[in-house]
Design a protein around this motif. Structure first.
Motif, PDB file in Angstrom:
ATOM      1  N   HIS A 184      -6.997  -5.483   2.462  1.00 30.50           N
ATOM      2  CA  HIS A 184      -6.700  -4.073   2.778  1.00 30.50           C
ATOM      3  C   HIS A 184      -7.159  -3.163   1.635  1.00 30.50           C
ATOM      4  N   ASP A 185      -6.954  -3.621   0.410  1.00 29.76           N
ATOM      5  CA  ASP A 185      -7.351  -2.858  -0.769  1.00 29.76           C
ATOM      6  C   ASP A 185      -8.876  -2.710  -0.829  1.00 29.76           C
ATOM      7  N   CYS A 219       0.855  -1.179   0.000  1.00 38.25           N
ATOM      8  CA  CYS A 219       0.000   0.000   0.000  1.00 38.25           C
ATOM      9  C   CYS A 219       0.893   1.231   0.000  1.00 38.25           C
ATOM     10  N   SER A 279      -9.689   4.065  -1.331  1.00 40.70           N
ATOM     11  CA  SER A 279      -9.006   5.282  -1.755  1.00 40.70           C
ATOM     12  C   SER A 279      -7.479   5.138  -1.720  1.00 40.70           C
ATOM     13  N   HIS A 280      -6.954   4.041  -1.152  1.00 41.10           N
ATOM     14  CA  HIS A 280      -5.507   3.835  -1.087  1.00 41.10           C
ATOM     15  C   HIS A 280      -4.988   3.334  -2.425  1.00 41.10           C
ATOM     16  N   LYS A 318     -10.961  -2.784   1.819  1.00 37.56           N
ATOM     17  CA  LYS A 318     -11.409  -1.950   2.940  1.00 37.56           C
ATOM     18  C   LYS A 318     -11.059  -0.478   2.760  1.00 37.56           C
ATOM     19  N   HIS A 319      -9.970  -0.196   2.037  1.00 36.09           N
ATOM     20  CA  HIS A 319      -9.490   1.178   1.864  1.00 36.09           C
ATOM     21  C   HIS A 319      -9.398   1.490   0.369  1.00 36.09           C
ATOM     22  N   THR A 324      -0.036   4.197   0.125  1.00 37.19           N
ATOM     23  CA  THR A 324      -0.618   5.242   0.950  1.00 37.19           C
ATOM     24  C   THR A 324      -0.194   5.114   2.410  1.00 37.19           C
ATOM     25  N   CYS A 325      -0.284   3.904   2.965  1.00 40.09           N
ATOM     26  CA  CYS A 325       0.003   3.755   4.396  1.00 40.09           C
ATOM     27  C   CYS A 325       1.193   2.840   4.694  1.00 40.09           C
TER      28      CYS A 325
END
Length: 71
Positions: free
Chosen positions: A54-55, A33, A60-61, A57-58, A35-36
């Protein structure tokens, strides 16, 4: 072809994509990711194109996926 570079040689067959050649193998796909900074290794069966949890759930990342090919 729209948007093609003038110096691109599109003649002749190109090499097969590794995903097309190794159709019977499981794939270990790495995910990062941007982003984070979270990372994961995903074990995918042939034909499985599920995104990393993770992709999902998020949304916008920005996530990078890649598979290391053994020689």
């Amino acid at each position: 072809m729209v948007g093609a570079s003038e110096n691109a040689d599109m003649r002749g067959p190109s090499e097969a994509d590794p995903y097309e050649v190794d159709v019977d193998e499981r794939r270990v796909v790495s995910a990062y990711c941007c982003t984070c900074g979270k990372t994961a290794g995903l074990l995918l069966e042939v034909g499985d194109d599920s995104p990393w949890e993770h992709d999902e759930k998020h949304a916008s990342h920005m996530v990078d996926y890649w598979m290391e090919m053994s020689a």
